[in-house]
Scaffold this motif. Structure first.
Motif, PDB file in Angstrom:
ATOM      1  N   VAL A   1      -7.296  -3.996   8.679  1.00 53.62           N
ATOM      2  CA  VAL A   1      -6.592  -3.491   7.494  1.00 53.62           C
ATOM      3  C   VAL A   1      -6.216  -4.654   6.592  1.00 53.62           C
ATOM      4  CG1 VAL A   1      -5.718  -1.458   8.697  1.00 53.62           C
ATOM      5  CG2 VAL A   1      -4.356  -3.558   8.679  1.00 53.62           C
ATOM      6  N   TYR A   2      -6.087  -4.348   5.304  1.00 53.94           N
ATOM      7  CA  TYR A   2      -5.706  -5.375   4.341  1.00 53.94           C
ATOM      8  C   TYR A   2      -4.255  -5.163   3.916  1.00 53.94           C
ATOM      9  CZ  TYR A   2      -5.735  -8.472   0.306  1.00 53.94           C
ATOM     10  OH  TYR A   2      -5.440  -9.479  -0.589  1.00 53.94           O
TER      11      TYR A   2
ATOM     12  N   LYS B   1     -28.673  -8.647   6.861  1.00 55.86           N
ATOM     13  CA  LYS B   1     -27.667  -7.608   6.645  1.00 55.86           C
ATOM     14  C   LYS B   1     -26.771  -7.515   7.882  1.00 55.86           C
ATOM     15  CE  LYS B   1     -30.525  -4.228   5.678  1.00 55.86           C
ATOM     16  NZ  LYS B   1     -31.022  -2.892   5.250  1.00 55.86           N
ATOM     17  N   ASN B   2     -25.516  -7.103   7.662  1.00 52.11           N
ATOM     18  CA  ASN B   2     -24.530  -6.916   8.743  1.00 52.11           C
ATOM     19  C   ASN B   2     -24.224  -8.221   9.461  1.00 52.11           C
ATOM     20  OD1 ASN B   2     -24.551  -4.131   8.161  1.00 52.11           O
ATOM     21  ND2 ASN B   2     -26.252  -3.799   9.568  1.00 52.11           N
ATOM     22  N   LYS B   3     -24.054  -9.281   8.705  1.00 49.32           N
ATOM     23  CA  LYS B   3     -23.675 -10.569   9.278  1.00 49.32           C
ATOM     24  C   LYS B   3     -22.197 -10.519   9.653  1.00 49.32           C
ATOM     25  CE  LYS B   3     -24.202 -14.990  10.178  1.00 49.32           C
ATOM     26  NZ  LYS B   3     -25.039 -15.426  11.305  1.00 49.32           N
ATOM     27  N   ALA B   4     -21.885 -10.697  10.926  1.00 47.72           N
ATOM     28  CA  ALA B   4     -20.504 -10.607  11.394  1.00 47.72           C
ATOM     29  C   ALA B   4     -19.680 -11.768  10.864  1.00 47.72           C
ATOM     30  CB  ALA B   4     -20.457 -10.595  12.918  1.00 47.72           C
ATOM     31  N   ASP B   5     -18.475 -11.463  10.411  1.00 39.97           N
ATOM     32  CA  ASP B   5     -17.550 -12.485   9.937  1.00 39.97           C
ATOM     33  C   ASP B   5     -16.179 -12.195  10.540  1.00 39.97           C
ATOM     34  OD1 ASP B   5     -16.688 -14.706   8.607  1.00 39.97           O
ATOM     35  OD2 ASP B   5     -17.343 -14.052   6.620  1.00 39.97           O
ATOM     36  N   TYR B   6     -15.311 -13.198  10.536  1.00 34.94           N
ATOM     37  CA  TYR B   6     -14.015 -13.079  11.201  1.00 34.94           C
ATOM     38  C   TYR B   6     -12.888 -13.313  10.200  1.00 34.94           C
ATOM     39  CZ  TYR B   6     -17.138 -13.730  15.134  1.00 34.94           C
ATOM     40  OH  TYR B   6     -18.180 -13.605  16.021  1.00 34.94           O
ATOM     41  N   ILE B   7     -11.829 -12.556  10.337  1.00 37.66           N
ATOM     42  CA  ILE B   7     -10.683 -12.738   9.453  1.00 37.66           C
ATOM     43  C   ILE B   7     -10.008 -14.068   9.776  1.00 37.66           C
ATOM     44  CG2 ILE B   7     -10.371 -10.247   9.283  1.00 37.66           C
ATOM     45  CD1 ILE B   7      -7.981 -10.463  11.147  1.00 37.66           C
ATOM     46  N   ASP B   8      -9.271 -14.606   8.818  1.00 34.48           N
ATOM     47  CA  ASP B   8      -8.580 -15.876   9.023  1.00 34.48           C
ATOM     48  C   ASP B   8      -7.596 -15.754  10.184  1.00 34.48           C
ATOM     49  OD1 ASP B   8      -9.905 -17.065   6.900  1.00 34.48           O
ATOM     50  OD2 ASP B   8      -8.383 -16.453   5.445  1.00 34.48           O
TER      51      ASP B   8
ATOM     52  N   ARG C   1     -14.190  -4.330   1.016  1.00 33.90           N
ATOM     53  CA  ARG C   1     -14.747  -3.000   1.258  1.00 33.90           C
ATOM     54  C   ARG C   1     -14.461  -2.041   0.110  1.00 33.90           C
ATOM     55  NH1 ARG C   1     -11.932  -2.594   7.087  1.00 33.90           N
ATOM     56  NH2 ARG C   1     -10.267  -3.410   5.741  1.00 33.90           N
ATOM     57  N   ASN C   2     -13.512  -2.419  -0.742  1.00 32.37           N
ATOM     58  CA  ASN C   2     -13.209  -1.625  -1.932  1.00 32.37           C
ATOM     59  C   ASN C   2     -12.664  -2.563  -2.999  1.00 32.37           C
ATOM     60  OD1 ASN C   2     -10.249  -1.871  -1.492  1.00 32.37           O
ATOM     61  ND2 ASN C   2     -10.671  -0.534   0.276  1.00 32.37           N
ATOM     62  N   ALA C   3     -12.328  -2.001  -4.158  1.00 33.33           N
ATOM     63  CA  ALA C   3     -11.902  -2.819  -5.304  1.00 33.33           C
ATOM     64  C   ALA C   3     -10.571  -3.514  -5.066  1.00 33.33           C
ATOM     65  CB  ALA C   3     -11.821  -1.952  -6.554  1.00 33.33           C
ATOM     66  N   ASP C   4      -9.772  -3.045  -4.111  1.00 35.09           N
ATOM     67  CA  ASP C   4      -8.454  -3.633  -3.862  1.00 35.09           C
ATOM     68  C   ASP C   4      -8.496  -4.790  -2.866  1.00 35.09           C
ATOM     69  OD1 ASP C   4      -7.242  -1.773  -5.573  1.00 35.09           O
ATOM     70  OD2 ASP C   4      -7.118  -0.287  -3.947  1.00 35.09           O
ATOM     71  N   GLU C   5      -9.644  -5.011  -2.225  1.00 32.58           N
ATOM     72  CA  GLU C   5      -9.747  -6.069  -1.209  1.00 32.58           C
ATOM     73  C   GLU C   5     -10.562  -7.249  -1.730  1.00 32.58           C
ATOM     74  OE1 GLU C   5      -9.782  -3.095   2.711  1.00 32.58           O
ATOM     75  OE2 GLU C   5     -11.221  -4.725   2.534  1.00 32.58           O
ATOM     76  N   PRO C   6     -10.137  -8.465  -1.407  1.00 36.37           N
ATOM     77  CA  PRO C   6     -10.880  -9.655  -1.872  1.00 36.37           C
ATOM     78  C   PRO C   6     -12.063 -10.021  -0.977  1.00 36.37           C
ATOM     79  CG  PRO C   6      -8.922 -10.341  -0.698  1.00 36.37           C
ATOM     80  CD  PRO C   6      -8.883  -8.839  -0.739  1.00 36.37           C
ATOM     81  N   GLY C   7     -12.087  -9.495   0.265  1.00 35.43           N
ATOM     82  CA  GLY C   7     -13.096  -9.949   1.214  1.00 35.43           C
ATOM     83  C   GLY C   7     -12.761 -11.331   1.740  1.00 35.43           C
TER      84      GLY C   7
ATOM     85  N   GLN D   1      -1.650  -5.666   1.418  1.00 36.54           N
ATOM     86  CA  GLN D   1      -1.582  -5.996   0.004  1.00 36.54           C
ATOM     87  C   GLN D   1      -0.408  -6.921  -0.309  1.00 36.54           C
ATOM     88  OE1 GLN D   1      -3.524  -5.401  -2.477  1.00 36.54           O
ATOM     89  NE2 GLN D   1      -4.845  -3.671  -1.921  1.00 36.54           N
ATOM     90  N   GLU D   2       0.704  -6.717   0.368  1.00 33.03           N
ATOM     91  CA  GLU D   2       1.890  -7.530   0.096  1.00 33.03           C
ATOM     92  C   GLU D   2       1.678  -8.981   0.497  1.00 33.03           C
ATOM     93  OE1 GLU D   2       6.650  -7.679   1.275  1.00 33.03           O
ATOM     94  OE2 GLU D   2       5.410  -5.967   1.872  1.00 33.03           O
ATOM     95  N   MET D   3       1.124  -9.199   1.694  1.00 31.06           N
ATOM     96  CA  MET D   3       0.883 -10.566   2.176  1.00 31.06           C
ATOM     97  C   MET D   3      -0.459 -11.114   1.712  1.00 31.06           C
ATOM     98  SD  MET D   3       3.554 -11.333   4.013  1.00 31.06           S
ATOM     99  CE  MET D   3       2.976 -12.727   4.990  1.00 31.06           C
ATOM    100  N   GLN D   4      -1.331 -10.219   1.205  1.00 31.99           N
ATOM    101  CA  GLN D   4      -2.674 -10.570   0.760  1.00 31.99           C
ATOM    102  C   GLN D   4      -3.489 -11.248   1.870  1.00 31.99           C
ATOM    103  OE1 GLN D   4      -2.511 -12.778  -2.915  1.00 31.99           O
ATOM    104  NE2 GLN D   4      -1.863 -10.990  -4.105  1.00 31.99           N
ATOM    105  N   ILE D   5      -3.425 -10.625   3.044  1.00 32.22           N
ATOM    106  CA  ILE D   5      -4.198 -11.109   4.190  1.00 32.22           C
ATOM    107  C   ILE D   5      -4.766  -9.908   4.953  1.00 32.22           C
ATOM    108  CG2 ILE D   5      -2.877 -13.245   4.493  1.00 32.22           C
ATOM    109  CD1 ILE D   5      -1.378 -11.845   6.783  1.00 32.22           C
ATOM    110  N   TYR D   6      -5.826 -10.166   5.705  1.00 33.85           N
ATOM    111  CA  TYR D   6      -6.378  -9.155   6.601  1.00 33.85           C
ATOM    112  C   TYR D   6      -5.647  -9.220   7.938  1.00 33.85           C
ATOM    113  CZ  TYR D   6     -10.286  -8.135   3.477  1.00 33.85           C
ATOM    114  OH  TYR D   6     -11.057  -7.730   2.411  1.00 33.85           O
ATOM    115  N   GLU D   7      -5.375  -8.052   8.510  1.00 35.51           N
ATOM    116  CA  GLU D   7      -4.657  -7.969   9.774  1.00 35.51           C
ATOM    117  C   GLU D   7      -5.374  -7.012  10.720  1.00 35.51           C
ATOM    118  OE1 GLU D   7      -0.057  -8.631   8.299  1.00 35.51           O
ATOM    119  OE2 GLU D   7      -0.840  -6.586   8.441  1.00 35.51           O
TER     120      GLU D   7
END
Length: 791
Positions: A471-472, A584-591, A644-650, A474-480
């Protein structure tokens, strides 16, 4: 409809081929000294302008009109064999070749049968084959010849990092390499964290690296295929080969079970550095051992049976507070059957097990994990005519994944026993591949593979809101990490999710003349198993996982173009290739992702995409006193994970960034010089751009502690990697006829003592309080001496 089109094409081609009235000569090509079959030996019939090569078991088949011909057989490090044959009907004819003496006199060293020159007419490209004789001339750490380190000198291939045998091919990750030993999958190729590889060169017979244009009989990985075969054993005489070195020693014994009908080979290797380490103040220990074994039985002229295995283990302990052990077990039972002079088959039943464990005293944890697979393959080679041959077959693999069994370690441990959910999967594939010669100038290799993957129970599978395990905020601007909303229970071997992919392959060669050609290739490949790692190299702590609803299969599309030329009657060669690949579908990891012992790995992963492109140049000197090659690669490897949508930076604001294993420049010079019968020399110089890294771009204070602030991912590079290795081999009495033969190998790894960076860590100096960067280096200059023997 697409499948019907492919089938119709093959039927039409086959019908045309069978319309010609010809006879067939077929058989086995082997070494005269020990009856070892020769893989990839070239059979030429000049009068008919026909060339063929032996398969992985030394079998060949050539169709010709009736008549008298000259058969020419060529294989690296063997004398060329020519024989006049009159062919009036189908016939079986076996050939044996004699190993080249290489030395005509002390003053003139020659390489008979220049078969190391580039093959101009075959549609095969992006493929490198190194003979064991060539590899043994190359310097290595502690005098131990290392097969994996030898392929690092090839264009498009780079090492994962200093001290690791893991390798990256054309900007691909380590887990994208399919490494096979006698057809069994090898998941970890290292001993002692990369100081040695698991492949004992004494027992290796043949190896081939596919970087692109990969035939359809290979699948399951998207980067490369390294196909290695073990020796079958001398079925004429008993022999032993070995070596005594500073860190490890090895011994191989081979001989007939029933003379000229069956044979065995067994090879062992072990290190003993831990005996010296125990003398130090801190009780550290590190050692490994491995065992290779193979039996083969020639049941009759049409049937052969092979049983092979590999067993290896590493055990390391540091100050009795950190212990690590890991190992591979491989078993393979193979049956070769010749249905006719045009149809050859191989059936294999294979078992592979890679297990790894970690004990940490201060944490009180004992962690064990493993991956097993049971593999069945049935392959056919069908020689329809002198212009067309087919490969087809099927493959089925059953996987068992154990991500982690956790237990308390030590008397005061507070760790509770736990088991991370085990996972099962099944991968099936069928394939067909054709190699066709349309004219003297145009040859084509084309095929299709269909792969199917099923994730199976028994397992509890988490469910999440909007099916998003990450999940993203929005307040902390990080993925969790997402919180499961529930779970679904699947019974044993019940299908959880399935995937299917068509994987077309194509290779084209257009020969301008006998000395130069243009080649092109395209291949699509799917990878269903993944190495869960956010580091640049393989280590015993990495975990394998199957594809599922969140960890999607990786899909690769790669194209390559090349120009190939031989000069001066094949004494010199030039190979130039350019490639582009997209994933395609290259796995990546959140910070900040924690991967080890994570019970729901999908909570820290996102799916993105990757790309790599580059230029490879290789020039070779194939004969004379001085032989070797120069390789250079200019390339780029990048990945991107948009929101994944307009509200997320990736990740990295959705922009392309360098992959961990991106290295812009990769240069290698490899040379071998035969001074005399007694003395030969080898040298390797390697230069690579430093791998990608993320450096701090600032710092801030929090409760009196200085904390680094990191910038964009992988925007920086660690220092460049380069070193020079030299070796000298002395054979005291090369001409003396005796049972015992010996040689001394003197080598220096990293001659000028370059401290290459394996990593750069940032922190605060505890004494001065000043922020600092610390470079971690593994190897300095390493001299060594090894005595090799054979009797």
């Amino acid at each position: 409809m697409k499948n019907k089109s492919y089938l119709s094409l093959f039927v039409m081609i086959s019908a045309a081929a069978f319309g010609q009235e010809k006879v067939t000569i077929s058989g086995i090509i082997a070494s005269r000294s020990n009856n070892e079959t020769l893989i990839g030996a070239t059979i030429s019939v000049p009068e008919a302008n026909i060339t063929a090569v032996t398969n992985s078991y030394g079998f060949y088949s050539v169709s010709l009109p009736k008549g008298d011909y000259t058969v020419v057989i060529n294989y690296p490090d063997f004398d060329i064999t020519e024989e006049k044959i009159s062919i009036t009907e189908n016939m079986q004819r076996n050939f044996t070749l004699t190993e080249s003496s290489r030395t005509k006199s002390i003053g003139e060293v020659i390489l008979k049968g220049n078969s190391t020159k580039t093959n101009i007419r075959t549609p095969e490209m992006s493929v490198n084959k190194l003979s064991i004789a060539t590899i043994r001339k190359m310097p290595a750490v502690m005098g131990e010849v290392d097969i994996l380190k030898s392929i690092l000198q090839l264009p498009g291939v780079a090492n994962a990092q200093e001290g690791s045998p893991g390798f990256n091919v054309r900007g691909g990750s380590v887990d994208g390499n399919l490494v096979l030993l006698d057809e069994a999958i090898v998941y970890n190729t290292s001993h002692l964290f990369g100081f040695f590889s698991v492949f004992n060169s004494d027992v290796i017979k043949d190896l081939k690296l596919y970087k692109g244009g990969i035939p359809s009989n290979y699948g399951g990985r998207i980067s490369s295929v390294l196909d290695i075969y073990q020796k079958e054993g001398n079925n004429k005489e008993y022999h032993a080969t070995g070596g005594i070195g500073a860190v490890s020693s090895r011994l191989l014994i081979e001989g007939p079970v029933v003379k000229e009908k069956s044979s065995f080979v067994i090879a062992g290797r072990a290190s003993y550095a831990h005996l010296f380490m125990k003398l130090a103040k801190k009780p550290n220990s590190a050692y490994f051992y491995d065992l290779n074994a193979k039996l083969n039985f020639k049941l009759n002229t049409k049937n052969s049976l092979y049983v092979s295995g590999y067993f290896g283990k590493d055990d390391m302990s540091f100050n009795n507070s950190f212990m690590n052990d890991y190992g591979n077990t491989l078993l393979n039972l193979r049956w070769n059957h010749i249905f006719s002079d045009k149809l050859f088959s191989n059936a294999s039943v294979i078992y592979s097990d890679y297990n790894y464990g970690l004990q940490i005293k201060f944490a009180g944890i004992d962690w064990k994990s493993n991956i097993k697979n049971y593999n069945f393959k049935y392959d056919f080679k069908h020689y329809l005519s002198d212009k067309l041959s087919l490969n087809y077959g099927l493959n089925s693999i059953y996987y068992q994944f154990n991500p982690g069994t956790i237990a308390p370690f030590g008397e005061n441990s507070t760790i509770k026993p736990d088991q991370i959910a085990k996972k099962n999967a099944m991968e099936n594939a069928i394939y067909i591949n054709a190699e066709q010669k349309f004219s003297d100038h145009l040859s084509v290799n084309y095929g299709l593979r269909y792969s199917n993957f099923m994730r199976l129970g028994a397992q509890q599978v988490n469910t999440y809101t909007h099916n998003e395990a990450v999940v993203y905020n929005q307040e902390m601007q990080i993925y969790e990490e997402g919180t499961p909303t529930g779970s679904i229970s699947y019974g044993k071997n019940k299908k959880i999710i399935g995937f299917g992919n068509l994987e077309p392959r194509l290779g084209i060669s257009y020969a301008l003349d006998d000395n130069q050609s243009f080649k092109a290739s395209y291949n699509r490949m799917a990878q269903y198993v993944h190495l869960i790692s956010n580091t640049a190299s393989v280590s015993p702590l990495d975990i394998w996982a199957p594809s599922d609803s969140y960890l999607k299969p990786q899909i690769l599309d790669q194209v390559a173009l090349g120009y190939f030329r031989n000069f001066n009657n094949g004494n010199y060669s030039l190979e130039v290739e350019t490639f582009y690949k997209k994933i395609k579908n290259k796995a990546d990891y959140i910070d900040g992702a924690e991967l080890i012992a994570h019970k729901a790995i999908e909570q820290v992963m996102l799916n993105g995409e990757g790309r790599a492109y580059g230029l490879e140049i290789m020039t070779k000197k194939n004969s004379g006193r001085l032989t070797g090659w120069l390789s250079y690669t200019l390339s780029r490897a990048e990945q991107r994970t948009p929101g994944r949508n307009a509200d997320e930076p990736g990740i990295n604001n959705g922009q392309w960034y360098r992959a961990n294993y991106d290295k812009t420049h990769n240069f290698s010079l490899t040379a071998a010089y035969q001074l005399s019968k007694k003395w030969s020399f080898g040298g390797i110089f390697t230069y690579q751009t430093g791998k990608a890294a993320t450096y701090p771009n600032g710092k801030y204070q929090y409760q009196g502690i200085t904390i680094a602030n990191y910038g964009e991912r992988n925007r920086n590079s660690i220092p460049a990697y380069h070193h020079l290795d030299l070796s000298a081999t002395y054979t005291p009495k090369p001409d003396k006829i005796r049972k015992w033969k010996g040689e001394w190998v003197f080598s220096i790894y990293n001659v000028y003592g370059r401290n290459n960076a394996a990593a750069v860590n940032f922190g605060q100096n505890p004494d001065t309080g000043i922020s600092e960067a610390r470079q971690i280096s593994i190897f300095g200059i390493i001299p060594s001496v090894t005595y090799n023997f054979k009797f």
